[in-house]
Design a protein around this motif. Structure first.
Motif, PDB file in Angstrom:
ATOM      1  N   ALA A 200      62.990   9.163 -11.898  1.00  0.00           N
ATOM      2  CA  ALA A 200      63.073   9.350 -10.455  1.00  0.00           C
ATOM      3  C   ALA A 200      64.278  10.202 -10.086  1.00  0.00           C
ATOM      4  N   GLN A 201      65.389   9.955 -10.781  1.00  0.00           N
ATOM      5  CA  GLN A 201      66.584  10.748 -10.506  1.00  0.00           C
ATOM      6  C   GLN A 201      66.371  12.196 -10.911  1.00  0.00           C
ATOM      7  N   GLY A 202      65.711  12.410 -12.037  1.00  0.00           N
ATOM      8  CA  GLY A 202      65.466  13.768 -12.497  1.00  0.00           C
ATOM      9  C   GLY A 202      64.578  14.560 -11.576  1.00  0.00           C
ATOM     10  N   GLN A 203      63.750  13.858 -10.786  1.00  0.00           N
ATOM     11  CA  GLN A 203      62.855  14.559  -9.869  1.00  0.00           C
ATOM     12  C   GLN A 203      63.621  15.285  -8.764  1.00  0.00           C
ATOM     13  N   VAL A 204      64.894  14.939  -8.587  1.00  0.00           N
ATOM     14  CA  VAL A 204      65.717  15.679  -7.624  1.00  0.00           C
ATOM     15  C   VAL A 204      65.709  17.162  -7.968  1.00  0.00           C
ATOM     16  N   ALA A 205      65.826  17.478  -9.255  1.00  0.00           N
ATOM     17  CA  ALA A 205      65.850  18.886  -9.671  1.00  0.00           C
ATOM     18  C   ALA A 205      64.568  19.586  -9.273  1.00  0.00           C
ATOM     19  N   ALA A 206      63.426  18.912  -9.473  1.00  0.00           N
ATOM     20  CA  ALA A 206      62.146  19.509  -9.091  1.00  0.00           C
ATOM     21  C   ALA A 206      62.064  19.702  -7.586  1.00  0.00           C
TER      22      ALA A 206
ATOM     23  N   LEU B 269      72.823  15.735 -11.172  1.00  0.00           N
ATOM     24  CA  LEU B 269      71.681  15.408 -10.313  1.00  0.00           C
ATOM     25  C   LEU B 269      72.131  14.713  -9.029  1.00  0.00           C
ATOM     26  N   ARG B 270      73.060  13.782  -9.150  1.00  0.00           N
ATOM     27  CA  ARG B 270      73.545  13.082  -7.960  1.00  0.00           C
ATOM     28  C   ARG B 270      74.286  14.036  -7.032  1.00  0.00           C
ATOM     29  N   ALA B 271      75.018  14.985  -7.615  1.00  0.00           N
ATOM     30  CA  ALA B 271      75.725  15.970  -6.781  1.00  0.00           C
ATOM     31  C   ALA B 271      74.728  16.840  -6.028  1.00  0.00           C
ATOM     32  N   LEU B 272      73.684  17.304  -6.707  1.00  0.00           N
ATOM     33  CA  LEU B 272      72.686  18.142  -6.048  1.00  0.00           C
ATOM     34  C   LEU B 272      71.972  17.371  -4.940  1.00  0.00           C
ATOM     35  N   ALA B 273      71.742  16.085  -5.166  1.00  0.00           N
ATOM     36  CA  ALA B 273      71.062  15.258  -4.172  1.00  0.00           C
ATOM     37  C   ALA B 273      71.891  15.075  -2.907  1.00  0.00           C
ATOM     38  N   GLU B 274      73.207  15.242  -3.014  1.00  0.00           N
ATOM     39  CA  GLU B 274      74.098  15.049  -1.870  1.00  0.00           C
ATOM     40  C   GLU B 274      74.079  16.232  -0.898  1.00  0.00           C
ATOM     41  N   PHE B 275      73.621  17.395  -1.344  1.00  0.00           N
ATOM     42  CA  PHE B 275      73.771  18.605  -0.533  1.00  0.00           C
ATOM     43  C   PHE B 275      73.192  18.474   0.879  1.00  0.00           C
ATOM     44  N   PRO B 276      71.974  17.962   1.061  1.00  0.00           N
ATOM     45  CA  PRO B 276      71.471  17.835   2.441  1.00  0.00           C
ATOM     46  C   PRO B 276      72.375  16.999   3.331  1.00  0.00           C
ATOM     47  N   ARG B 277      72.954  15.948   2.769  1.00  0.00           N
ATOM     48  CA  ARG B 277      73.856  15.113   3.570  1.00  0.00           C
ATOM     49  C   ARG B 277      75.143  15.855   3.924  1.00  0.00           C
TER      50      ARG B 277
ATOM     51  N   THR C  83      66.639  10.840  -4.067  1.00  0.00           N
ATOM     52  CA  THR C  83      67.802  11.289  -3.304  1.00  0.00           C
ATOM     53  C   THR C  83      68.413  10.117  -2.540  1.00  0.00           C
ATOM     54  N   PRO C  84      69.642  10.259  -2.055  1.00  0.00           N
ATOM     55  CA  PRO C  84      70.238   9.192  -1.247  1.00  0.00           C
ATOM     56  C   PRO C  84      69.396   8.852  -0.017  1.00  0.00           C
ATOM     57  N   ASP C  85      68.783   9.863   0.605  1.00  0.00           N
ATOM     58  CA  ASP C  85      67.949   9.593   1.775  1.00  0.00           C
ATOM     59  C   ASP C  85      66.715   8.783   1.391  1.00  0.00           C
ATOM     60  N   GLN C  86      66.128   9.103   0.248  1.00  0.00           N
ATOM     61  CA  GLN C  86      64.969   8.332  -0.217  1.00  0.00           C
ATOM     62  C   GLN C  86      65.362   6.894  -0.535  1.00  0.00           C
ATOM     63  N   LEU C  87      66.533   6.731  -1.114  1.00  0.00           N
ATOM     64  CA  LEU C  87      67.011   5.389  -1.428  1.00  0.00           C
ATOM     65  C   LEU C  87      67.312   4.613  -0.148  1.00  0.00           C
TER      66      LEU C  87
ATOM     67  N   VAL D 247      67.288  -4.275  11.926  1.00  0.00           N
ATOM     68  CA  VAL D 247      67.247  -3.424  10.733  1.00  0.00           C
ATOM     69  C   VAL D 247      67.784  -2.048  11.101  1.00  0.00           C
ATOM     70  N   PRO D 248      68.862  -1.605  10.467  1.00  0.00           N
ATOM     71  CA  PRO D 248      69.488  -0.331  10.867  1.00  0.00           C
ATOM     72  C   PRO D 248      68.605   0.867  10.538  1.00  0.00           C
ATOM     73  N   GLN D 249      68.603   1.837  11.435  1.00  0.00           N
ATOM     74  CA  GLN D 249      67.873   3.075  11.196  1.00  0.00           C
ATOM     75  C   GLN D 249      68.564   3.931  10.143  1.00  0.00           C
ATOM     76  N   ASP D 250      69.880   3.841  10.103  1.00  0.00           N
ATOM     77  CA  ASP D 250      70.652   4.613   9.132  1.00  0.00           C
ATOM     78  C   ASP D 250      71.352   3.647   8.172  1.00  0.00           C
ATOM     79  N   VAL D 251      70.926   3.654   6.933  1.00  0.00           N
ATOM     80  CA  VAL D 251      71.545   2.830   5.900  1.00  0.00           C
ATOM     81  C   VAL D 251      72.510   3.701   5.105  1.00  0.00           C
ATOM     82  N   THR D 252      73.749   3.271   5.020  1.00  0.00           N
ATOM     83  CA  THR D 252      74.758   4.043   4.295  1.00  0.00           C
ATOM     84  C   THR D 252      74.566   3.911   2.796  1.00  0.00           C
ATOM     85  N   ILE D 253      74.367   5.069   2.147  1.00  0.00           N
ATOM     86  CA  ILE D 253      74.254   5.119   0.688  1.00  0.00           C
ATOM     87  C   ILE D 253      75.367   6.044   0.192  1.00  0.00           C
ATOM     88  N   GLU D 254      76.191   5.529  -0.714  1.00  0.00           N
ATOM     89  CA  GLU D 254      77.329   6.303  -1.201  1.00  0.00           C
ATOM     90  C   GLU D 254      77.321   6.370  -2.719  1.00  0.00           C
TER      91      GLU D 254
END
Length: 554
Positions: A99-105, A471-479, A2-6, A30-37
Motif C-alpha cells: 500500500a505504501q509503495g502505491q504512492v509512487a504509482a 515514499l513517505r516524503a513523496l506522500a507528504e507533498f500535497p499536504r 498517503t497521509p490523506d488516505q490514512l 467525528v472530526p472532518q480533519d484527522v491529524t496524521i503525522e
C-alpha cells in the motif's frame, strides 16, 4: 497509502465505531480533519495520530482505552500493516509495504497534477505585489515580493483558486513630480533638486528622452516637466516590466493609480461609505470613521481644499477590486508599511467586508546582499540601489528566486553571494536541482537498458528503510502545498524540497536501482525505478511552484 488516505481510514473507523455504539460519541463529534503525522523517532511506525487524545473526554473514557479500541478496528483496514498504542494515547501506524509503495504509482499517474488540491476551489484571488513606484529600478525588497508573490500565485492556483496577479502602477502624486524634476535637471545640466532622485539611471533616462525629443529641455518649465514626466514614467516602467519578465514574473493586470482619480472612482467610494454611515464632515474635510473599526483614529479622505488624501486612492482601489468580483484581495507590502495595516483593515470593515478574509496584507522584511561578509548598501536617491538586475546578475534567476522564497516573509534575509553562487551541496538550490538532474540521469540510463517506469509494477518489494522514508516524503507533498497556500508561506515548499532531496540522495546511496552487468531486471529494480520516476515528478512540481527550473543535466 498517503497521509490523506490514512486520515480517511481513521475517520471511517471512528464513524463505524460510533454507529456500532462501541464508543460514546455522536456522529457530529467525528472530526472532518484527522491529524496524521510522520513520527520523529524511528521505530514508531510510519505515521502517528493523536485523535484518541482529542476525543477521549467527549467519549467519557481515557485516551489509551479509546486508542486501543481504535487500534483494533484500524488494524483491519486495507493497507494498514499494524497499529500500536503509545504513550498517553497516541496511535503509531505501520502501513503495508504494498500500500505504501502505491504512492509512487499514484505520483507518476498524476504527473504535473500531483500536489494539487481544491482547498481554494471557486475562489477568485487578487494578488497584488511589487507595485514599485516608477521612479527607479526595483530594489531588493521589491524583488523579494516578486519571488514570493509569484510563487504564492502558483501555489494558490495549484490549490484550485483563480488568481489574478496585479501591479499597482503609482503614476500619481508628488514622487512622480520629483522624478520628472530630476530628469529635467539632468537634461539641462543642472543639479538634481534637493528632494529629487539621483543615480546613473536618471541621467540615462534623461538622455533617452532628449534623443527622442531634442526640444524638450528648452521648453518652458511646466511644459518641459510634463514631457519628462510622461516619457520618463513610460521608459522607467517599461524597464521595470522587462526586468520582471526576465525574472519570470508577469502580471495579468497593470492598474494605473491615475485612473482612479480621473475616473471618479474616489467619489464613488466615498459615496458608498457615506451610504453605509461611515463618513462624516468636519473642519471642511471629509473623514472616514475608522476608529469604530479598530483604527487608532479616524482618517481624512478628502482634505479641506477638496483634494483626496492618500487614503482616498486606497478606498477607491479596494472597492474597484471587490466590484471586479474578487473574493480575496491580498496585498504584499514592505516593512515600512507595517503601521498602515490597521487603517486598511478598518477601511475593509467600513465597506461591510471581513478583514483578514476579503482583505489580507502580508508584510515582508528587509533583504541584505552580503559580499565578503559585508552588506551592500542601497539608497535609491543616492544612486547606490541594489536592483533586480544586480541580484540576477550576481546569482542568476533560479538562485535569486529560490533564496528569496526560501525564508518566511516576516524574517530578514542576509543573502551570502559566496554561498549562493557555489556549485556545491552547501548551496540549497544547487542541492535540490542536482537531485533532479541525478534522477533524470538515472532514468536516461534506464532507458538505455530498455527500462521505463511502469505504474503497474508490484511495489510490495519496496521494504528497505530508505525506500520507506522516500515514499513517505513523496506522500507528504500535497499536504505541504496545501499548508503553503493556507498559511501564505511558499518557503514551506523550498524546505520540503531540500529535505526530500536529502532523502533521495540517501536512498540512492543505499538502494541500487539498475541491474549490473548481465543481471536481468527484476521486480525490485522495476519498483525502484518507479520510485525514482515519482521522485522526479515531485521535485519538478515543487521547483515549478517556486518558479525555479528543474534541470535535466548539471
Amino acid at each position: 497509502m498517503t497521509p490523506d488516505q490514512l486520515a480517511t481510514a481513521v475517520r471511517d473507523v471512528l464513524t463505524g465505531l460510533v454507529a456500532d455504539g462501541a464508543i460514546a460519541l455522536d456522529a457530529a463529534d467525528v472530526p472532518q480533519d484527522v491529524t496524521i503525522e510522520r513520527p520523529r523517532q524511528k521505530g514508531h511506525g510510519d505515521y502517528a495520530t493523536n485523535v484518541a487524545l482529542q476525543l477521549a473526554k467527549k467519549a467519557g473514557t481515557n485516551p489509551r482505552e479509546l486508542a486501543a479500541t481504535l487500534a483494533e478496528r484500524l488494524a483491519e483496514q486495507a493497507g494498514v500493516g499494524g497499529v500500536e498504542v503509545a504513550g498517553p494515547g497516541f496511535l503509531n501506524i505501520t502501513v503495508d509495504a504494498g500500500a505504501q509503495g502505491q504512492v509512487a504509482a499514484q505520483v507518476v499517474r498524476a504527473g504535473e497534477r500531483y500536489g494539487a488540491n481544491d482547498a481554494f476551489a471557486g475562489e477568485r484571488i487578487n494578488l497584488e505585489f511589487v507595485s514599485a513606484n516608477p521612479t527607479g529600478p526595483i530594489h531588493l525588497g521589491g524583488v523579494r515580493w516578486a519571488a514570493v508573490g509569484d510563487a504564492l500565485g502558483r501555489i494558490f492556483t495549484a490549490s484550485g483558486a483563480q488568481v489574478t496577479r496585479e501591479y499597482y502602477f503609482n503614476d500619481h502624486g508628488s514622487q512622480i513630480d520629483r522624478f520628472s524634476s530630476s530628469l529635467l535637471a539632468s537634461a539641462r545640466g543642472e543639479a538634481v533638486p534637493e528632494d529629487g532622485y539621483g543615480g546613473q539611471y536618471i541621467h540615462d533616462i534623461a538622455a533617452a528622452i532628449v534623443a527622442q525629443r531634442p526640444d524638450a529641455p528648452g521648453l518652458p518649465d511646466a511644459e518641459a516637466q510634463e514631457v519628462f514626466r510622461a516619457l520618463g514614467v513610460e521608459m522607467m516602467f517599461a524597464e521595470i516590466k522587462q526586468s520582471l519578465h526576465d525574472f519570470g514574473v508577469d502580471f495579468d493586470v497593470y492598474f494605473h493609480e491615475d485612473d482612479l482619480h480621473r475616473s471618479g472612482a474616489v467619489g464613488r467610494a466615498v459615496d458608498r461609505l457615506r451610504e453605509l454611515g461611515n463618513v462624516y464632515e468636519q473642519d471642511g474635510a471629509v473623514w472616514l470613521a475608522t476608529e469604530r473599526f479598530g483604527d487608532d483614529k479616524d482618517r481624512v479622505i478628502i482634505k479641506s481644499d477638496g483634494q483626496g488624501a492618500y487614503l482616498s486612492g486606497d478606498l477607491a482601489y479596494y472597492l474597484d477590486k471587490r466590484e471586479r468580483g474578487f473574493d480575496r484581495c491580498l496585498i504584499m507590502l514592505g516593512a515600512d508599511h507595517h503601521g498602515y495595516v490597521g487603517r486598511m483593515m478598518a477601511m475593509c470593515a467600513a465597506f461591510g467586508d471581513q478583514p483578514g478574509t476579503n482583505l489580507e496584507i502580508l508584510i515582508g522584511q528587509m533583504v541584505n546582499l552580503v559580499r565578503d561578509g559585508e552588506p551592500m548598501r542601497m539608497s535609491k536617491r543616492a544612486g547606490t540601489v541594489v536592483t533586480i538586475d544586480d541580484i540576477v546578475g550576481a546569482l542568476g534567476v533560479d538562485a535569486a528566486r529560490y533564496v528569496l522564497a526560501r525564508y518566511s516573509s516576516d524574517s530578514n534575509i542576509d543573502i551570502d553571494l559566496d554561498l549562493w553562487t557555489k556549485a556545491s551541496n552547501d548551496n540549497p538550490v544547487y542541492y535540490v536541482q542536482y537531485a533532479h538532474a541525478r534522477v533524470a540521469s538515472l532514468l536516461r540510463n534506464a532507458a538505455d537498458l530498455g527500462l521505463t517506469a511502469d505504474d503497474q509494477v508490484d511495489t510490495s518489494t519496496l521494504v528497505h528503510e530508505k525506500e520507506g522514508e522516500l515514499l513517505r516524503a513523496l506522500a507528504e507533498f500535497p499536504r505541504v502545498v496545501a499548508a503553503a497556500a493556507e498559511l501564505r508561506e511558499p518557503h514551506r515548499v523550498a524546505r520540503y524540497l531540500e529535505e526530500t532531496a536529502g532523502i533521495y540522495h540517501r536512498f540512492y546511496d543505499n538502494c541500487r536501482v539498475l541491474p549490473m552487468g548481465d543481471e536481468e531486471a527484476g521486480d525490485l529494480h522495476r519498483a525502484r525505478l518507479l520510485l525514482v520516476a515519482a521522485t522526479r515528478v515531485v521535485l519538478a512540481n515543487g521547483l515549478h511552484l517556486l518558479g525555479v527550473s528543474a534541470p535535466e543535466r548539471m
